[in-house]
Design an enzyme around this catalytic site. Structure first.
Site, PDB file in Angstrom:
ATOM      1  N   SER A  44     -11.748   1.299  -1.135  1.00  0.00           N
ATOM      2  CA  SER A  44     -10.957   0.370  -1.196  1.00  0.00           C
ATOM      3  C   SER A  44     -10.843  -0.144   0.358  1.00  0.00           C
ATOM      4  CB  SER A  44      -9.626   0.677  -1.499  1.00  0.00           C
ATOM      5  OG  SER A  44      -9.065   2.133  -0.843  1.00  0.00           O
ATOM      6  N   ASP A 351       0.766   0.317   1.861  1.00  0.00           N
ATOM      7  CA  ASP A 351       1.191   0.732   0.675  1.00  0.00           C
ATOM      8  C   ASP A 351       1.286   2.134   0.359  1.00  0.00           C
ATOM      9  OD1 ASP A 351      -1.212   1.233   0.273  1.00  0.00           O
ATOM     10  OD2 ASP A 351      -1.990   0.122  -1.165  1.00  0.00           O
ATOM     11  N   HIS A 354      -3.404   2.600   2.090  1.00  0.00           N
ATOM     12  CA  HIS A 354      -4.300   1.615   2.804  1.00  0.00           C
ATOM     13  C   HIS A 354      -3.547   1.099   3.938  1.00  0.00           C
ATOM     14  CE1 HIS A 354      -5.091   1.483  -1.656  1.00  0.00           C
ATOM     15  NE2 HIS A 354      -6.291   1.790  -1.300  1.00  0.00           N
TER      16      HIS A 354
END
Ligand SMILES: *[C@@H]1O[C@H](CO)[C@@H](O)[C@H](O)[C@H]1NC(C)=O
Ligand SMILES: *[C@@H]1O[C@H](CO)[C@@H](O)[C@H](O)[C@H]1NC(C)=O
Length: 398
Positions: A44, A351, A354
């Site tokens: 990610s 968040d 990340h």
């Protein structure tokens, strides 16, 4: 298109330019134009939209608002409020943002050309195959089935649309920048979800590192010449892990509120990765293997946030739903109960898992000016062009 000659100019003036780069951040376009495309792999931290073509929804869900709110003004599948490190690198190299492989495959990306590169990274991906975790009795998420091995298979599947002859493949792959990672962070998420000692956790490291190095060897055998391999982040500063592994003893935390033993662990992974990268460099002297030190780049932001324009409470999450770090498992970003802060550029953590675009921007700067790349990313340009055919390629030619 930049030819080899402009790179030779760079070579002659390398020292002078290095000085210039250190003083200002203006890197001449002729230097950075040396790479003709980017191919990337990872999780990610690097996924620019492959996630959109994968069925299961994740928590947090990077496909829902407010993801993308700062830059793209819509969710793109990037797990941030805006651009990722990969985007900033592409921009600086004067290349288009790297398109997600599954988007190209599904016809979602129109008019794709080799210059646009391809991104094989998938949010949630692991270095090791999902079956490894399954055999250890972990509850494996779908994303673990998009491991580095799967991403490499996609790359090989895609290769014929990149080039059709030995010489054209050598040119396309030899002049490209390969970014392999960050990958491996998710591999440790499975064991970390259970009570586990540092020593036990360390037993996973050789296997994770070996999955990464065998992927690199394979890419080199296919024709990759310049590869940048990022290490792990200092996840001891990661608000989701800090929330999950909260301890009472204040001595366990550093002055920025990061868990010391966790950072020691990720540093251990990175050291082993670097040792193996050095071995690969000796094994493949015609290549340039660059270690990207994400760990220290991020640690610097965590240790002196105000120096970089971030708020003092650097372990606080921008988009979250309450709790000591504003990270709440029951109300993660993009789900009800979570709200975004007014100014994400003041936060390092977007968040809880990340980072914000602002943090990624600083990291990219440190990579591109050579502070956090070993050897420096820009200087690698000099020997990077492939002109003579002295290496064997082992992919099937039609
Ligand atoms: C390679 O050949 C295939 C089949 O002829 C074709 O579809 C593809 O576009 C070619 N790729 C390149 C890069 O020329
Ligand atoms: C976490 O989220 C849940 C669900 O929205 C909420 O009920 C709870 O109060 C939140 N916890 C904190 C510490 O804010």
């Amino acid at each position: 298109m930049m030819g080899a000659s402009s790179c030779q100019v760079w070579s002659l003036q390398a020292q002078w330019l290095a000085l210039l780069v250190a003083v200002s951040f203006t890197i001449p376009a002729t230097v950075l134009g040396c790479y003709t495309s980017i191919f990337s792999f990872g999780d990610s931290l690097t996924d620019t939209g492959n996630l959109r073509f994968i069925s299961s929804s994740q928590r947090p869900d990077c496909l829902r608002p407010p993801y993308g709110s700062t830059y793209f003004h819509r969710p793109t599948g990037r797990c941030s409020d805006g651009r990722l490190i990969l985007d900033f690198i592409a921009e600086t190299l004067h290349l288009p943002l790297v398109k997600p492989y599954l988007g190209i495959k599904n016809g979602d990306v129109k008019d794709w050309n080799t210059q646009q590169g391809v991104n094989f990274a998938v949010a949630g991906a692991t270095a090791l195959d999902g079956v490894f975790f399954e055999e250890k009795g972990f509850d494996v998420e779908e994303a673990a089935y998009y491991s580095l091995r799967v991403q490499l298979d996609w790359f090989k599947e895609f290769l014929p649309s990149l080039c059709n002859s030995s010489s054209s493949c050598k040119k396309v792959l030899g002049n490209a920048l390969f970014i392999v990672g960050e990958i491996g962070g998710n591999d440790y998420g499975y064991p970390l979800s259970q009570p586990m000692s540092l020593e036990e956790l360390k037993t996973y490291v050789p296997q994770v590192v070996s999955a990464i190095t065998s992927a690199i060897s394979e890419l080199i055998n296919l024709g990759a010449v310049t590869l940048m391999i990022p290490g792990n982040l200092p996840l001891g500063c990661n608000p989701s892990l800090l929330t999950g592994i909260a301890v009472k003893d204040k001595d366990e935390y550093d002055k920025s509120g990061c868990l010391k033993w966790l950072n020691t662990f990720f540093d251990y992974h990175n050291k082993m990765l670097q040792t193996e990268l050095n071995n690969l460099q000796l094994l493949y002297p015609h290549t340039k293997i660059i270690y990207a030190d994400y760990f220290n780049a991020v640690l610097q932001l965590n240790h002196s946030p105000e120096q970089f324009g971030f708020g003092k409470n650097v372990v606080e999450v921008c988009c979250g739903g309450g709790g000591p770090y504003n990270y709440n498992e029951s109300a993660v970003c993009s789900y009800s109960g979570a709200v975004s802060c007014d100014d994400p550029s003041k936060y390092v953590s977007w968040d809880g898992l990340h980072l914000t675009e602002a943090a990624y921007r600083w990291i990219s700067k440190g990579l591109l000016d050579g502070t956090y790349t070993i050897p420096g990313l820009t200087t690698s340009c000099t020997s990077q062009f492939v002109t003579s055919g002295d290496f064997s390629s082992n992919y099937a030619m039609k």
